[in-house]
Scaffold this motif. Structure first.
Motif, short mmCIF file in Angstrom:
data_model
loop_
_atom_site.label_atom_id
_atom_site.label_comp_id
_atom_site.label_asym_id
_atom_site.label_seq_id
_atom_site.Cartn_x
_atom_site.Cartn_y
_atom_site.Cartn_z
N ASP A 179 31.96 46.12 44.02
CA ASP A 179 33.12 45.26 44.26
C ASP A 179 32.62 43.81 44.35
O ASP A 179 32.49 43.25 45.43
CB ASP A 179 33.84 45.69 45.53
CG ASP A 179 35.16 44.98 45.75
OD1 ASP A 179 35.61 44.26 44.82
OD2 ASP A 179 35.73 45.13 46.83
N THR A 180 32.34 43.21 43.21
CA THR A 180 31.70 41.90 43.14
C THR A 180 32.49 40.82 43.88
O THR A 180 31.93 40.01 44.60
CB THR A 180 31.50 41.48 41.67
OG1 THR A 180 30.86 42.56 40.99
CG2 THR A 180 30.64 40.25 41.56
N ASN A 181 33.80 40.81 43.71
CA ASN A 181 34.61 39.77 44.36
C ASN A 181 35.06 40.17 45.76
O ASN A 181 35.78 39.43 46.42
CB ASN A 181 35.81 39.39 43.49
CG ASN A 181 36.71 40.57 43.20
OD1 ASN A 181 36.55 41.64 43.77
ND2 ASN A 181 37.65 40.37 42.29
N ASN A 238 37.25 42.18 47.06
CA ASN A 238 38.68 42.20 47.38
C ASN A 238 39.17 43.60 47.76
O ASN A 238 40.34 43.81 47.99
CB ASN A 238 39.50 41.64 46.22
CG ASN A 238 39.45 42.50 44.98
OD1 ASN A 238 38.68 43.47 44.91
ND2 ASN A 238 40.24 42.14 43.98
N GLY A 239 38.26 44.58 47.81
CA GLY A 239 38.61 45.92 48.24
C GLY A 239 39.34 46.76 47.22
O GLY A 239 39.94 47.76 47.56
N LYS A 240 39.31 46.35 45.95
CA LYS A 240 39.92 47.15 44.90
C LYS A 240 39.11 47.01 43.62
O LYS A 240 38.32 46.07 43.46
CB LYS A 240 41.37 46.77 44.68
CG LYS A 240 41.58 45.35 44.19
CD LYS A 240 43.04 45.05 44.02
CE LYS A 240 43.19 43.65 43.42
NZ LYS A 240 44.55 43.34 43.07
N TYR A 241 39.31 47.94 42.73
CA TYR A 241 38.59 47.94 41.45
C TYR A 241 39.24 46.94 40.50
O TYR A 241 40.43 46.97 40.25
CB TYR A 241 38.60 49.34 40.85
CG TYR A 241 38.15 49.38 39.41
CD1 TYR A 241 36.85 49.03 39.06
CD2 TYR A 241 39.03 49.75 38.41
CE1 TYR A 241 36.44 49.05 37.74
CE2 TYR A 241 38.62 49.80 37.09
CZ TYR A 241 37.34 49.43 36.76
OH TYR A 241 36.94 49.45 35.46
N ASP A 242 38.42 46.03 39.97
CA ASP A 242 38.86 45.05 38.98
C ASP A 242 38.02 45.25 37.72
O ASP A 242 36.83 44.93 37.71
CB ASP A 242 38.68 43.62 39.50
CG ASP A 242 39.51 43.35 40.74
OD1 ASP A 242 40.73 43.52 40.67
OD2 ASP A 242 38.91 42.98 41.76
N GLN A 243 38.65 45.74 36.67
CA GLN A 243 37.94 46.17 35.47
C GLN A 243 37.02 45.10 34.89
O GLN A 243 35.89 45.39 34.49
CB GLN A 243 38.93 46.63 34.42
CG GLN A 243 38.27 47.14 33.16
CD GLN A 243 39.26 47.72 32.18
OE1 GLN A 243 40.46 47.77 32.44
NE2 GLN A 243 38.78 48.16 31.05
N PHE A 244 37.45 43.86 34.83
CA PHE A 244 36.66 42.84 34.15
C PHE A 244 35.88 41.95 35.11
O PHE A 244 35.15 41.07 34.67
CB PHE A 244 37.56 41.99 33.26
CG PHE A 244 38.25 42.82 32.20
CD1 PHE A 244 37.54 43.37 31.16
CD2 PHE A 244 39.62 43.07 32.30
CE1 PHE A 244 38.16 44.15 30.20
CE2 PHE A 244 40.25 43.84 31.34
CZ PHE A 244 39.52 44.39 30.29
N GLU A 245 36.01 42.18 36.40
CA GLU A 245 35.32 41.34 37.38
C GLU A 245 34.21 42.07 38.13
O GLU A 245 33.22 41.46 38.50
CB GLU A 245 36.33 40.78 38.39
CG GLU A 245 37.33 39.84 37.76
CD GLU A 245 38.31 39.29 38.77
OE1 GLU A 245 37.93 39.09 39.95
OE2 GLU A 245 39.47 39.07 38.39
N ASN A 251 31.18 51.01 49.58
CA ASN A 251 30.39 49.89 49.11
C ASN A 251 30.42 49.80 47.58
O ASN A 251 29.70 49.02 46.99
CB ASN A 251 28.95 49.96 49.63
CG ASN A 251 28.22 51.20 49.21
OD1 ASN A 251 28.74 52.04 48.50
ND2 ASN A 251 26.99 51.35 49.67
N ALA A 252 31.25 50.63 46.95
CA ALA A 252 31.40 50.60 45.49
C ALA A 252 32.68 51.35 45.10
O ALA A 252 33.33 51.96 45.93
CB ALA A 252 30.19 51.24 44.83
#
Length: 123
Positions: free
Chosen positions: A39-41, A43-50, A78-79
């Motif tokens: 979760d790079t950003n 934000n607690g959710k999966y973001d396909q391109f981020e 953590n992922a």
């Protein structure tokens, strides 16, 4: 032979709990086959391109692993894991490293299921 007098002494040992003495937990490595993302950003959710791709074509080993104490941060994701069927869910992942620091195995535990449990036989 003359004996030398010594003052009587008693040795007392005190047990103090420390972080190294902790409850044991069993963690189930229980994901399907898919892709693991960080979760790079944050934000607690999966973001396909981020979100950063950590592992592709990976899967849980299906075994239960013993752990002393809780992982850093407790039982929190953590992922994110995206199964090959398209479903995405939070996971806790950890890596086993060899003595040179290279990843030997990675493990993935799906959160939100009852696969984390305290070992009742641990102290």
């Amino acid at each position: 032979m003359k004996r030398e007098y010594s003052t009587p002494a008693m040795k007392v040992e005190v047990f103090e709990a420390s972080e190294s003495v902790a409850a044991c937990y069993t963690i189930n490595c229980n994901t399907g086959r898919g892709i693991l993302f960080r979760d790079t950003n944050k934000n607690g959710k999966y973001d396909q391109f981020e979100d950063e791709t950590l592992y592709t074509n990976c899967h849980g080993c299906g075994k239960k692993h013993e752990a002393a104490g809780l992982p850093d941060g407790g039982l929190t994701p953590n992922a994110w894991f995206k199964d090959n069927d398209g479903s995405t869910y939070p996971v806790f992942y950890w890596e086993e490293k060899d003595r040179w620091g290279y990843v030997r195995n990675a493990h993935f535990s799906r959160l939100g299921t009852e696969d984390w449990y305290k070992n009742p036989n641990a102290s």
